[in-house]
Enzyme design. Structure first.
Site, mmCIF file in Angstrom:
data_model
loop_
_atom_site.group_PDB
_atom_site.id
_atom_site.type_symbol
_atom_site.label_atom_id
_atom_site.label_comp_id
_atom_site.label_asym_id
_atom_site.label_seq_id
_atom_site.Cartn_x
_atom_site.Cartn_y
_atom_site.Cartn_z
ATOM 1 N N ARG A 115 -87.642 62.190 -60.201
ATOM 2 C CA ARG A 115 -86.444 62.333 -59.381
ATOM 3 C C ARG A 115 -86.561 61.710 -57.993
ATOM 4 N NH1 ARG A 115 -86.139 66.242 -63.100
ATOM 5 N NH2 ARG A 115 -87.551 67.641 -62.013
ATOM 6 N N ASN B 164 -88.828 79.176 -66.381
ATOM 7 C CA ASN B 164 -89.018 80.237 -67.370
ATOM 8 C C ASN B 164 -90.465 80.726 -67.400
ATOM 9 O OD1 ASN B 164 -89.101 77.413 -68.744
ATOM 10 N ND2 ASN B 164 -90.452 78.683 -69.969
ATOM 11 N N ASP C 246 -84.310 80.714 -71.039
ATOM 12 C CA ASP C 246 -84.649 79.481 -70.320
ATOM 13 C C ASP C 246 -83.740 79.261 -69.121
ATOM 14 O OD1 ASP C 246 -86.200 77.299 -69.752
ATOM 15 O OD2 ASP C 246 -85.127 75.939 -71.085
ATOM 16 N N ASN D 144 -77.801 72.125 -63.999
ATOM 17 C CA ASN D 144 -79.248 71.926 -64.050
ATOM 18 C C ASN D 144 -79.732 71.209 -62.786
ATOM 19 O OD1 ASN D 144 -81.919 71.744 -65.018
ATOM 20 N ND2 ASN D 144 -81.199 71.688 -67.113
HETATM 21 CA CA CA Z 1 -87.436 75.807 -68.646
#
Ligand code: CA
Length: 679
Positions: free
Chosen positions: A122, A259, A304, A392
């Site tokens: 990123r 997670n 998640d 996200n």
């Molecule tokens: Ca994850």
């Protein structure tokens, strides 16, 4: 004063002013969210709602990849610093797109097995003449900004399952970097390195380790009370895999954690423990990494719902009180507003329709009221948001005039099912892949679930409601840029890069980038001219998994594109993909039972890269394998013959019989796809 001296002094003053005021003049884009508050708002106003119809392509640069491009290009004095796939860093001339230097950290390509969501990066950080780069194999590398030559390298991983896809953050003289790998059983942490020397200054863990070795801090000791059994054997997870943000006024760093590992709550113990500090927003002191506060968005995560989405700072007055806020549009469907000094919960509001895992939040604490659907019994239940979340990593933007946050939101669902209780953590496996069973009937149900939908959402964080939204024909929208021209720029999975009016969402301009866009655009000045740049490259977990419900996505070759008013360049995008249905390389001879077993294995272990039901997006579509390639199948899957191309050996994962079943399944899928469509 002599004239040359005066003009030299003038230039020095100009240069020092430019350096001292990067947050206000908008000429450069020096850090991930442009400014420390991560607003991704540019004060530039040559390109406005009036002039944007004249925006045109100035140049495009092919990056020779079909994998996802997620980086925010940074721009300093006419030079673009960005990253492509496999953590390759580039410096380009912003006016021409010419590559000034390129640095390939030579990440071993078999690392692909320990990457859940594509070989992406990123972007970099800039500081004091250096470019800082995190790599897929979890190194942090300082490069000379002029030449791209490495200055120092720090290994940030504690074992081979760690990776980095996020950007580094500068806090005073430190470079801060997180990591990923919770799907592979690692223990999350962020690390701070001396920006000049690369010496480790401190490391802050996000989950407790083995108690017999002693806890590193009181925070870890407290967190251990929220875990059961021998949790450390599966790593614990909680990886801060996106970015870290910094408030210089409070000297605090903020980041979200992913997670837990083990992934399903039932695998982490009998009770209803929270597994701190997974799926949390954390604040630590930049000087030593000590915990300042935390806020767990999804206690006892079973879905998640990583809390790693971009964090945005905002200073506002609420009920007459000046507040320092931090905001996040979480994967779990709630838009959180917290006090960033104390971590106090201020508000949490569903920002997409149909959130079913929780009926709401406790008004005082913000703790979710998890519905019975949240933790499945023996039968799978449909839960929303889906595994990709309601939002996200794709960055959001804020316009101080409209006081709206602009973000790519998406509605979707996932099946949550009771895990295989005989599961044991295995460091050589994608442990999530072992658990998620996309088999026949369940698969069909999942695909028949309400079609996922994506939208550009303009959200009022204080009034806690949508001002407007624009639905697009795909689920995945890219990161967002807001500008003083009353514009919002955003690309999306079908390759359309568009500009919208910030006040009402009216689309004013669009350009077809030839491949899906997930990255956020940036804008800057060179020689007084405003430019807009964006990386176009369809990829990430949705792309690789390639579920048919994803809509009109456009895989293709990745590129960086730059626009300005009156730009007249034409994009020549090379054609990508197969035009004809596959021709089966050989007849299917395996039994129906073998093909069925091969399908289960494929959709658990292979589909995360080669597409569900063997229909691929950005990676090779295996239905098109040739006879010669089928002859090499064992050699590729078990022998690692294509490890250098990113196809790792599955020798530790599959038996030869299983590989043959998978091969039979692929052949049967080629045969199915080759048939002419029924009339
Ligand atoms: Ca994850």
């Amino acid at each position: 004063m002599s004239k040359p001296f005066a003009s030299a002094l003038f230039f020095l003053l100009l240069a020092s002013c430019a350096r001292r005021a990067p947050e206000t003049d908008g000429a450069n884009w020096l850090m991930y969210g442009r400014t420390t508050d991560d607003h991704r708002f540019s004060p530039l106003n040559q390109v406005t709602e009036q002039t944007v119809p004249k925006l045109g392509l100035v140049w495009s640069r092919e990056l020779n990849t079909t994998r996802g491009l997620e980086a925010t290009p940074l721009v300093e004095d006419g030079v673009i610093y960005t990253t492509g796939d496999w953590s390759i860093a580039y410096a380009l001339d912003a006016k021409t797109g010419n590559i000034l230097w390129m640095y390939d950290p030579k990440v071993p390509r078999d690392r692909a097995y320990f990457i859940c969501c594509d070989v992406v990066n990123r972007g970099v950080a800039l500081h004091n003449g250096k470019v800082y780069l995190g790599t897929l194999d979890a190194r942090l590398i300082a490069l000379d900004a002029k030449t791209g030559a490495p200055v120092w390298t720090a290994v940030t991983a504690e074992n081979k399952a760690y990776s980095i896809t996020g950007y580094p953050r500068i806090a005073k003289n430190l470079v801060i970097i997180g990591n990923a790998g919770a799907e592979y059983g690692v223990r999350g942490y962020i690390s701070a390195y001396d920006a000049e020397t690369g010496k480790l200054a401190w490391r802050a863990y996000t989950v407790p380790g083995d108690p017999s070795k002693g806890f590193e801090s009181k925070a870890m000791q407290d967190a251990a009370k929220t875990w059961e059994g021998e949790w450390w054997k599966a790593g614990g997870g909680g990886t801060p895999w996106e970015g870290v943000v910094y408030d210089p006024s409070l000297d605090l760093l903020y980041f979200g954690t992913g997670n837990a590992s083990a992934w399903y709550r039932a695998l982490r113990g009998k009770g209803d423990k929270d597994s701190l500090y997974t799926a949390s927003i954390m604040a630590v002191h930049a000087s030593n990494g000590e915990l300042a506060w935390y806020f767990q968005t999804s206690p006892g995560d079973n879905w998640d719902y990583d809390a790693t989405q971009p964090l945005m700072q905002l200073d506002v007055t609420i009920n007459g009180q000046p507040r320092k806020l931090i905001m996040q549009a979480n994967k779990n469907g709630f838009f959180y507003v917290l006090d960033r000094q104390t971590g106090e919960f201020i508000s949490g509001t569903p920002f997409v329709p149909g959130v079913t895992w929780a009926s709401g939040l406790e008004p005082k604490t913000g703790r979710p009221l998890v519905t019975p659907a949240g933790y499945a019994g023996s039968k799978p239940v449909l839960v929303s948001p889906g595994p990709g979340g309601a939002h996200n990593w794709n960055p959001m933007a804020y316009n101080p005039s409209t006081r709206l946050v602009y973000l790519p939101a998406k509605a979707g669902s996932q099946f949550v099912h009771a895990p295989n209780m005989s599961w044991k953590y295995d460091a050589d496996r994608n442990n999530l892949g072992d658990l998620a069973t996309y088999e026949g009937p369940l698969n069909a149900k999942m695909l028949a679930a309400p079609p996922p939908q994506g939208e550009l959402l303009a959200w009022d964080p204080i009034a806690r409601r949508a001002a407007w939204q624009v639905t697009y024909p795909v689920q995945e929208g890219g990161g967002v840029l807001a500008t003083a021209g009353n514009l919002v720029f955003q690309g999306r999975a079908d390759g359309i890069f568009a500009a919208y009016r910030a006040t009402d969402g009216q689309q004013l301009w669009e350009f077809d980038a030839g491949t899906g866009i997930i990255a956020p655009p940036v804008t800057y000045l060179v020689d007084g001219q405003q430019y807009v740049s964006v990386m176009a490259g369809w990829g990430g977990s949705s792309a690789l998994f390639n579920a048919p419900t994803e809509g009109k996505v456009k895989p293709g070759y990745g590129r960086i594109l730059t626009f300005a008013l009156n730009g007249t360049a034409t994009l020549h995008a090379p054609a990508y993909g197969h035009k004809e249905p596959p021709t089966p390389a050989m007849p299917v001879t395996a039994s129906a039972k073998t093909i069925h077993e091969g399908g289960l294995l494929f959709n658990n272990q292979c589909a995360p890269c080669h597409g569900i039901n063997a229909v691929a997006g950005p990676t090779p579509d295996l239905r098109y394998l040739t006879k010669a390639e089928h002859a090499q199948f064992d050699n590729i899957v078990l022998g690692g013959a294509r490890a250098e191309l990113g196809m790792p050996s599955f020798q530790k994962i599959f038996t030869p019989a299983q590989v043959h079943a998978i091969q039979a399944y692929i052949l049967s899928r080629a045969a199915d796809s080759a048939k002419p469509a029924p009339k």
